[in-house]
Design a protein around this motif. Sequence first.
Motif, PDB file in Angstrom:
ATOM      1  N   ASP A 245       0.849  -1.172   0.000  1.00  0.00           N
ATOM      2  CA  ASP A 245       0.000   0.000   0.000  1.00  0.00           C
ATOM      3  C   ASP A 245       0.897   1.238   0.000  1.00  0.00           C
ATOM      4  N   TYR A 255      -3.957  10.549  -1.762  1.00  0.00           N
ATOM      5  CA  TYR A 255      -4.781   9.371  -2.005  1.00  0.00           C
ATOM      6  C   TYR A 255      -5.383   9.436  -3.403  1.00  0.00           C
TER       7      TYR A 255
ATOM      8  N   LEU B 270      -5.811  -0.819   8.516  1.00  0.00           N
ATOM      9  CA  LEU B 270      -6.797   0.156   8.027  1.00  0.00           C
ATOM     10  C   LEU B 270      -6.250   1.571   7.925  1.00  0.00           C
ATOM     11  N   LYS B 275      -5.660   2.981   2.241  1.00  0.00           N
ATOM     12  CA  LYS B 275      -6.879   2.707   3.020  1.00  0.00           C
ATOM     13  C   LYS B 275      -7.135   3.788   4.068  1.00  0.00           C
ATOM     14  N   ASP B 278     -10.010   6.269   3.418  1.00  0.00           N
ATOM     15  CA  ASP B 278     -11.382   5.817   3.696  1.00  0.00           C
ATOM     16  C   ASP B 278     -11.714   5.925   5.168  1.00  0.00           C
ATOM     17  N   ILE B 350     -12.468  -6.809   4.284  1.00  0.00           N
ATOM     18  CA  ILE B 350     -11.332  -6.889   5.211  1.00  0.00           C
ATOM     19  C   ILE B 350     -11.039  -8.334   5.612  1.00  0.00           C
TER      20      ILE B 350
END
Lengths: 271, 381
Positions: A245, A255, B270, B275, B278, B350
């Motif tokens: 990520d 993002y 998370l 991520k 979000d 998830i």
Amino acid sequence: MKRLNLICLLLPLSVSAQDSERILKHCASMLAANRSAQSRFFFGDKQRFRSDTQSANAQNFRQKAFNYVWSKEYEQAAVWLEKTTAVSPKEHGIVGEFYLAQFRDYPRALTHFNAYDALTPNFDDIVGYNPVSYMRGLTYRSMGNYEKSIEQFSIAIDPLAAKHGDEWVNYRHFVSRAVSYIATQQPEKALIDLEKAGKNFKRSALVQYHRGRALLLLNRTTEARTAFQDASFFFKALRAERTGDYQEDDFNPVYELEIDETLAHLKTLNR
Amino acid sequence: MNTAGSKFIKSFFVKSFQLDRCWRCSFHCALFILHYSLLFAQTPTREQLVGTWVGVHTEWDLDFACALPVYIQLDADSTYHLGMIDGSATRQTSTWAIHGESVRLDTIHYAPKLITLKNDLLRIGTNYPMVFHRFNDISLDSATVYHQLNGRVWQSDSLTLSLFANGQASLENTVTKQRTAHFWQLTLFGKSIFLLIRGNQHNRGSGYKALWQISNVSSKQMQAIGWNGCTVAAEPFRFVKNLSPSDSCRPSGFQTCDNCFRQIWAEYPLTRGQKRYDIVQLFAKYYQSVSQTGESGLVRVQFVVNCEGETGLIDINGFDEDYCPRQFNARITSQLLTICREHIATDQSIRQVDTASDLFRDVSISLAFRLKDGRITEILP
């Protein structure tokens, strides 16, 4: 009938045969991993890092703190971070970085960065790969004190650029200062920094995204949209090169969704 | 890292089995003694190593071990076998040897003193020691054992074991009454019968929970050799009752699907990478600031979502700005918990092993919020 049940129970289940092969392989791997007293490969282990049998040195204390941070045991983590600096004042820099990046505790981070910088007056000490002035700039920026952040970023950037040239400055440092310029409504200065940043990393989505923001402040909407499109393109084009990520800069996160939402908003404005 | 770790470690845990009378007070002591004894450990001799060694567990940490469903067979002619106790995988065959103080198993050369032997317990390694016990073959008639065990409830001082006729099994701690649901199976190993407890409340997958060698059984009592939470012992179980058709095999509360589940290994990131956007947006949208001076510091919310989407092991803690434990206004903590329950725990993605599969796993969620006077100022990474 009972005999049949018994056979069923005794036979290995075919559905789990693949699992069993995997388990056996893992056990064989674990046997190999135990061949020497090498470093443990999991963070957060109590056995190694929380043992009181370790010698009292800064490295061990820092490791303990790191493992408490990893498991989000903040009370213990803070205790061991403070102990680390008590044993070795040189640790103030990395401890400050922990408070900044992991705890988002800006007052404490600043205290440690100041203590670190005070160790060698008239010298901009390095924390990891960054001068402490830059780290202080990030801290001030996080506290909303943009003027002080620009002052600190400039201490990190300007002497280096004057001595060796802009190409020797980490492009993220230019971006960080540009973000502060944008926050203080100085988009022209931001664009100058972002121009330099873009030369040092030509495929940066991060640079293009903030260029877009600066251009928007100047009402140069068409150019802003091109910059956001470039940001989006770089983000997507470089996806294959990235592992996990990805963030170009954890201190200046960008993002993909945010870029795309900005682009969509701009399209709406143009209708 | 934690995900890779959990994939790597699908060996097997004895979580409820660990909770006997010895466990709480003695496990640390026992480990300390074992570790201390290693200071004086000598490499065992070839004669001492020859034989079959049945897996007990792998010690992943001071307070965490998972069942080890394999055996090692070291023959006098230097043949080495590594296999599953239930024979469910093709065993690996190679050679073994001792060179001075170093032991070689297959191609693995162990540094001196990394293989130790004490009281018929073989310990391999010091980082994540794998513990085996010497196997003594006890010939039993499989049909008799099955007949005696099937459909009955058995109890030791620490554990109540219910073996249902449909293949399900439950393990209940006699003190805490915590009960987990699994499946049971008998397997032949040599001439011996092993009772395997594996799987979870839903299916037979997700690894082994416990393995016991049955040493004798009658209508009133059975004896099982294995880890009792303190040591490897021949644990006596007395017959309690026959299970009736109306008895069901259910856990007493939340149960993870994986028998070797550890929260820190299963954490879903998370708040990192893309991520993070979000999650920041989620709390910005749903959290209503509680404007109250002094409600400042950190709130940490942790919970587990099992492979079936059930939520449990919820833990919420507060720390003040000096990192000392404190309680926050319930309007803050309950809001955070509700958002987690309604918008994070319900997110199927998830739990997904990967986007292309329908396989699901247990995940642990850990979020920490920095608050200033009741307002979220940061979500920690």
